[in-house]
Design a protein around this motif. Sequence first.
Motif, PDB file in Angstrom:
ATOM      1  N   LEU A  12       0.825  -1.205   0.000  1.00  0.00           N
ATOM      2  CA  LEU A  12       0.000   0.000   0.000  1.00  0.00           C
ATOM      3  C   LEU A  12       0.861   1.258   0.000  1.00  0.00           C
ATOM      4  O   LEU A  12       0.577   2.209  -0.730  1.00  0.00           O
ATOM      5  N   GLU A  13       1.907   1.272   0.801  1.00  0.00           N
ATOM      6  CA  GLU A  13       2.801   2.431   0.850  1.00  0.00           C
ATOM      7  C   GLU A  13       3.511   2.605  -0.488  1.00  0.00           C
ATOM      8  O   GLU A  13       3.672   3.741  -0.966  1.00  0.00           O
ATOM      9  N   ALA A  14       3.938   1.525  -1.100  1.00  0.00           N
ATOM     10  CA  ALA A  14       4.594   1.606  -2.412  1.00  0.00           C
ATOM     11  C   ALA A  14       3.628   2.153  -3.460  1.00  0.00           C
ATOM     12  O   ALA A  14       4.010   2.990  -4.285  1.00  0.00           O
ATOM     13  N   GLN A  15       2.363   1.715  -3.422  1.00  0.00           N
ATOM     14  CA  GLN A  15       1.368   2.230  -4.359  1.00  0.00           C
ATOM     15  C   GLN A  15       1.112   3.710  -4.122  1.00  0.00           C
ATOM     16  O   GLN A  15       0.984   4.491  -5.060  1.00  0.00           O
ATOM     17  N   LYS A  16       1.052   4.112  -2.862  1.00  0.00           N
ATOM     18  CA  LYS A  16       0.866   5.531  -2.518  1.00  0.00           C
ATOM     19  C   LYS A  16       1.991   6.363  -3.117  1.00  0.00           C
ATOM     20  O   LYS A  16       1.747   7.403  -3.732  1.00  0.00           O
ATOM     21  N   GLN A  17       3.224   5.919  -2.953  1.00  0.00           N
ATOM     22  CA  GLN A  17       4.364   6.664  -3.485  1.00  0.00           C
ATOM     23  C   GLN A  17       4.313   6.745  -5.008  1.00  0.00           C
ATOM     24  O   GLN A  17       4.618   7.794  -5.593  1.00  0.00           O
ATOM     25  N   ARG A  18       3.928   5.665  -5.658  1.00  0.00           N
ATOM     26  CA  ARG A  18       3.785   5.691  -7.124  1.00  0.00           C
ATOM     27  C   ARG A  18       2.703   6.689  -7.544  1.00  0.00           C
ATOM     28  O   ARG A  18       2.873   7.442  -8.503  1.00  0.00           O
ATOM     29  N   ASP A  19       1.583   6.697  -6.819  1.00  0.00           N
ATOM     30  CA  ASP A  19       0.498   7.620  -7.143  1.00  0.00           C
ATOM     31  C   ASP A  19       0.904   9.073  -6.912  1.00  0.00           C
ATOM     32  O   ASP A  19       0.559   9.948  -7.706  1.00  0.00           O
ATOM     33  N   ILE A  20       1.632   9.334  -5.840  1.00  0.00           N
ATOM     34  CA  ILE A  20       2.096  10.704  -5.576  1.00  0.00           C
ATOM     35  C   ILE A  20       2.988  11.182  -6.721  1.00  0.00           C
ATOM     36  O   ILE A  20       2.833  12.294  -7.216  1.00  0.00           O
ATOM     37  N   ASP A  25       2.123  16.483 -10.371  1.00  0.00           N
ATOM     38  CA  ASP A  25       2.090  17.612 -11.306  1.00  0.00           C
ATOM     39  C   ASP A  25       0.673  18.111 -11.569  1.00  0.00           C
ATOM     40  O   ASP A  25       0.485  19.195 -12.119  1.00  0.00           O
ATOM     41  N   ALA A  26      -0.328  17.321 -11.182  1.00  0.00           N
ATOM     42  CA  ALA A  26      -1.721  17.713 -11.388  1.00  0.00           C
ATOM     43  C   ALA A  26      -2.317  18.444 -10.185  1.00  0.00           C
ATOM     44  O   ALA A  26      -3.479  18.830 -10.215  1.00  0.00           O
ATOM     45  N   ILE A  27      -1.534  18.645  -9.118  1.00  0.00           N
ATOM     46  CA  ILE A  27      -2.023  19.403  -7.961  1.00  0.00           C
ATOM     47  C   ILE A  27      -2.096  20.867  -8.366  1.00  0.00           C
ATOM     48  O   ILE A  27      -1.140  21.425  -8.896  1.00  0.00           O
ATOM     49  N   PHE A  28      -3.263  21.493  -8.125  1.00  0.00           N
ATOM     50  CA  PHE A  28      -3.484  22.888  -8.482  1.00  0.00           C
ATOM     51  C   PHE A  28      -3.402  23.758  -7.229  1.00  0.00           C
ATOM     52  O   PHE A  28      -4.043  23.460  -6.226  1.00  0.00           O
ATOM     53  N   TYR A  29      -2.622  24.834  -7.327  1.00  0.00           N
ATOM     54  CA  TYR A  29      -2.475  25.802  -6.236  1.00  0.00           C
ATOM     55  C   TYR A  29      -3.099  27.115  -6.682  1.00  0.00           C
ATOM     56  O   TYR A  29      -2.679  27.684  -7.692  1.00  0.00           O
ATOM     57  N   SER A  30      -4.072  27.596  -5.926  1.00  0.00           N
ATOM     58  CA  SER A  30      -4.708  28.861  -6.294  1.00  0.00           C
ATOM     59  C   SER A  30      -3.753  30.020  -6.033  1.00  0.00           C
ATOM     60  O   SER A  30      -2.763  29.885  -5.307  1.00  0.00           O
ATOM     61  N   ALA A  31      -4.105  31.157  -6.591  1.00  0.00           N
ATOM     62  CA  ALA A  31      -3.422  32.392  -6.214  1.00  0.00           C
ATOM     63  C   ALA A  31      -3.741  32.654  -4.738  1.00  0.00           C
ATOM     64  O   ALA A  31      -4.758  32.196  -4.219  1.00  0.00           O
ATOM     65  N   ARG A  32      -2.893  33.388  -4.090  1.00  0.00           N
ATOM     66  CA  ARG A  32      -3.125  33.728  -2.691  1.00  0.00           C
ATOM     67  C   ARG A  32      -4.057  34.919  -2.605  1.00  0.00           C
ATOM     68  O   ARG A  32      -4.025  35.807  -3.450  1.00  0.00           O
ATOM     69  N   TYR A  33      -4.888  34.924  -1.589  1.00  0.00           N
ATOM     70  CA  TYR A  33      -5.781  36.052  -1.328  1.00  0.00           C
ATOM     71  C   TYR A  33      -5.776  36.283   0.174  1.00  0.00           C
ATOM     72  O   TYR A  33      -5.363  35.410   0.944  1.00  0.00           O
ATOM     73  N   SER A  34      -6.178  37.461   0.636  1.00  0.00           N
ATOM     74  CA  SER A  34      -6.030  37.764   2.053  1.00  0.00           C
ATOM     75  C   SER A  34      -7.122  38.692   2.568  1.00  0.00           C
ATOM     76  O   SER A  34      -7.833  39.337   1.794  1.00  0.00           O
ATOM     77  N   ASP A  35      -7.207  38.726   3.885  1.00  0.00           N
ATOM     78  CA  ASP A  35      -8.016  39.718   4.581  1.00  0.00           C
ATOM     79  C   ASP A  35      -7.055  40.438   5.537  1.00  0.00           C
ATOM     80  O   ASP A  35      -5.849  40.411   5.317  1.00  0.00           O
ATOM     81  N   ASP A  36      -7.566  41.057   6.573  1.00  0.00           N
ATOM     82  CA  ASP A  36      -6.695  41.806   7.492  1.00  0.00           C
ATOM     83  C   ASP A  36      -5.860  40.916   8.399  1.00  0.00           C
ATOM     84  O   ASP A  36      -4.898  41.385   9.001  1.00  0.00           O
ATOM     85  N   GLN A  37      -6.216  39.666   8.510  1.00  0.00           N
ATOM     86  CA  GLN A  37      -5.542  38.777   9.458  1.00  0.00           C
ATOM     87  C   GLN A  37      -4.786  37.618   8.808  1.00  0.00           C
ATOM     88  O   GLN A  37      -3.743  37.215   9.285  1.00  0.00           O
ATOM     89  N   TYR A  38      -5.334  37.062   7.734  1.00  0.00           N
ATOM     90  CA  TYR A  38      -4.768  35.845   7.151  1.00  0.00           C
ATOM     91  C   TYR A  38      -4.541  35.975   5.648  1.00  0.00           C
ATOM     92  O   TYR A  38      -5.193  36.752   4.967  1.00  0.00           O
ATOM     93  N   GLU A  39      -3.626  35.148   5.191  1.00  0.00           N
ATOM     94  CA  GLU A  39      -3.444  34.907   3.764  1.00  0.00           C
ATOM     95  C   GLU A  39      -4.040  33.521   3.503  1.00  0.00           C
ATOM     96  O   GLU A  39      -3.887  32.606   4.318  1.00  0.00           O
TER      97      GLU A  39
END
Length: 94
Positions: A12-20, A25-39
């Motif tokens: 299972l761990e070997a399959q997890k590593q293969r899948d990762i 490369d298909a993980i999507f990261y949004s642009a950052r946005y913020s308010d007065d306290q957090y990003e």
Amino acid sequence: MPKKELMTAEELEAQKQRDIIKYSDAIFYSARYSDDQYEYRHVIIPKQLLQYLPKTGLLEEEQWRGIGIKQSPGWHHYLRHDPEPWVLLFKRDL
């Protein structure tokens, strides 16, 4: 019909590593946005990686990094979007 064999913990761990590797490369990261306290930002992971995350609760840094999410220090998973569990919401102090 042949009986399906269960995978060992090592397999299972070997399959997890293969899948990762396969889906990182298909993980999507949004642009950052913020308010007065957090990003904020949201990260969308491939649905194939969901099986490696707990079904409920917030993720610890080790867990989200463990499926290939890469972010600078200080980000915390703060919200699970239940209708779309592949969308992870993060925040960090400004």
